[in-house]
Design a protein around this motif. Structure first.
Motif, mmCIF file in Angstrom:
data_model
loop_
_atom_site.group_PDB
_atom_site.id
_atom_site.type_symbol
_atom_site.label_atom_id
_atom_site.label_comp_id
_atom_site.label_asym_id
_atom_site.label_seq_id
_atom_site.Cartn_x
_atom_site.Cartn_y
_atom_site.Cartn_z
ATOM 1 N N ASN A 139 0.815 -1.215 0.000
ATOM 2 C CA ASN A 139 0.000 0.000 0.000
ATOM 3 C C ASN A 139 0.852 1.269 0.000
ATOM 4 O O ASN A 139 1.899 1.311 0.635
ATOM 5 C CB ASN A 139 -0.895 -0.016 1.256
ATOM 6 N N TYR A 140 0.378 2.294 -0.717
ATOM 7 C CA TYR A 140 1.046 3.603 -0.751
ATOM 8 C C TYR A 140 2.483 3.484 -1.249
ATOM 9 O O TYR A 140 3.385 4.120 -0.713
ATOM 10 C CB TYR A 140 1.006 4.276 0.629
ATOM 11 N N SER A 160 1.425 12.017 -4.980
ATOM 12 C CA SER A 160 1.852 11.949 -3.579
ATOM 13 C C SER A 160 1.329 13.201 -2.891
ATOM 14 O O SER A 160 0.926 14.153 -3.554
ATOM 15 C CB SER A 160 3.373 11.883 -3.485
ATOM 16 N N ALA A 163 0.702 8.196 2.890
ATOM 17 C CA ALA A 163 0.261 8.693 1.586
ATOM 18 C C ALA A 163 1.133 9.850 1.104
ATOM 19 O O ALA A 163 0.909 10.398 0.029
ATOM 20 C CB ALA A 163 -1.214 9.113 1.635
ATOM 21 N N ARG A 186 4.117 9.208 0.396
ATOM 22 C CA ARG A 186 4.921 8.506 -0.616
ATOM 23 C C ARG A 186 4.190 8.533 -1.956
ATOM 24 O O ARG A 186 2.967 8.669 -2.021
ATOM 25 C CB ARG A 186 5.115 7.040 -0.203
ATOM 26 N N HIS A 210 2.200 7.147 -4.685
ATOM 27 C CA HIS A 210 1.300 5.996 -4.795
ATOM 28 C C HIS A 210 0.307 6.299 -5.917
ATOM 29 O O HIS A 210 0.667 6.975 -6.880
ATOM 30 C CB HIS A 210 0.616 5.717 -3.447
#
Lengths: 136, 136, 136, 136, 136, 136
Positions: free
Chosen positions: B67-68, F15, F24, F26, F28
């Motif tokens: 995730n993420y 991001s 979050a 990071r 993604h």
């Protein structure tokens, strides 16, 4: 292989016995949205797996016998945890009995397997799938 | 045959290599809503396919490791396209490893097969289904 | 006007008093899948209506106080029918209290209205929507 | 085993012949939301079951030949009831023909089975699943 | 403000007049999954917006008068396109008439507004929302 | 009041900046399933809120300009967090511009308000709703 699916629901109270269930050992309840699938290799002369009207009626009758009840007090489940899995199997057994009794019509005896799925929330469900024996 | 299904999700960035992917060769991303199904012939003594609380925890842990993240930088997927199919298989492999490690409880070793479905939108999904070998 | 929605669920037992309820006068239960909507005219400096992580945590805590219970025995509902409408209002009141207490962060005080929807099956739901008073 | 699923829909008029159909013997219609699943044991060199863009295009083309039509006047269905089951099979046959013609790309010839599900409402669906013969 | 929603469906044939409709000028059909919402400020003495059993019965009756029909031949829609918007309004008008006739019970006269949404596929819907005049 | 809704989706990487976003922050990504609602008091002469074919085309074009992109590199969002709320507003602004440009047809100028909802998972969504000024 053809499949026909109909959907209905029922709402019950129950509790579970066993540490694995944590807070679900308390009396609580659930809505089960039920998908009932009938499966067979060919179609009847009308072009159907099963009379979908009868299928819906039988499903409603089977779920009606469980609906608005406290399953902890139902003799059919005495001494057992009425987990979603166990209830999926119970609905399956009653649908198979209805096929054997002719309640789904004579053509329904060609149904080879049935699958019952109970959705207990938007994130969890359980099902039981089995063959329908030709000889009731 | 009994099945229990639990749902969770994860959100990642990635890009694909190969002309077949068209604009998806650019860095983009996806939300994957994941359905994890456990299948076995019988139930444990509590009446369950698997402890659904543990199942949800293990799924959250497996998806949490993805995730993420930008999958283009994850060593586990180096040199491979992280298509929905490939990711479904990766989640499957990690769930099977968790069963083998006992993270789903000792009863979970009776699970015969697992299916992982990743919904990438309201119109597309992919899944991987396979047997769980009894000997880890 | 901006809205953010988060979803969770809870499972309870209860019964209703009054002939209008028919068989639902018996002890039964329900799963409620809950959609919680926060509404405000502008966004905070992060570009959010509300910290969605905190929103999910607060919803889980509010539903956790109802989850796996027999509402017939909950003092908060003594003498009242816990219809889906009444429960939607109860969840609304508790969310508004959480905003007032700062449990959703200081920025959440800018939330102007909240809507709580409880889905009791695939064919029925109820909701309560109201303004959030600026002065707790 | 890997599966990829794509979704689209079509809208038709038709009527049924046979007392079992009750009021559905009158001219009426339906929206069918279609899930098309492709299944194979391995992935192609891009990491896909099938080029999902091509899969969507082929599904749209197949459904486009049925969309906005009165099936009672379609020669392909002359003398037959166009039940959901029969239509699921018809879509299946046309998808298998498209695989054989190479319209899904050369890699698609590795597809082992196809399943077509037609959802006719929120409470009913039918599907046909069959193997794809390697020799067209 | 409280809202209660019930869901049902109907299946019809029709065609549209006007170049804007393109291929939908041909005779075709649709399934409409209908969400019927009742809205009022307070609850009745049972704790309900409306008797949900009666609400479902009235919705079934209203949709039953449209179900399995070719709307091109229905006098109620003569000279008009039965678009999803027009049908949402027609269902709304019939529900409001049922409230006025007391078919939803005397308490239902406190309903302030009604919203009818018709889902014609997984990607399109239309609705009509209006106030319910207190004087029938 | 009439509403018409169409659905489509897009897939992006991004991001977030700010401690409130936790992991979050990071790089993604997300799939956004988009519901676009058009609202007006009356219908056009064809019986429609908006030409649904054009509505779908315009939505596809607007989402196409965002699809398969890393929003961190899009000048339109420089210096801002592309939260679901911010993206809902951006899609809203582009739809309103399309109405003003006549891309939804001359009748679409009667649309009074638009609502854009972005579903980022099965448990979270955000929306922006606003009036459409008659004078572009």
């Amino acid at each position: 292989m053809y499949t026909v699916t109909v959907r209905d629901h029922f709402m019950i109270a129950h509790s579970f016995k066993g540490e694995a269930f944590g807070p679900a050992q308390r009396l609580h309840g659930a809505t089960y949205v039920v998908d009932l699938e009938f499966c067979r290799a060919g179609l009847d002369t009308d072009g159907m797996v099963v009379d979908i009207g009868r299928a819906g009626d039988v499903l409603r009758a089977v779920l009606g016998a469980l609906n608005y009840r406290n399953l902890d007090e139902e003799p059919a489940f005495a001494g057992r945890n009425t987990t979603t899995e166990v209830l999926a199997r119970a609905v399956f057994d009653r649908i198979v009995a209805a096929i054997g009794d002719g309640r789904l019509g004579p053509g329904a005896r060609a149904i080879e397997s049935v699958r019952v799925t109970l959705h207990e929330s938007h994130v969890a469900s359980a099902s039981f799938e089995g063959r329908v024996s030709a000889e009731p």
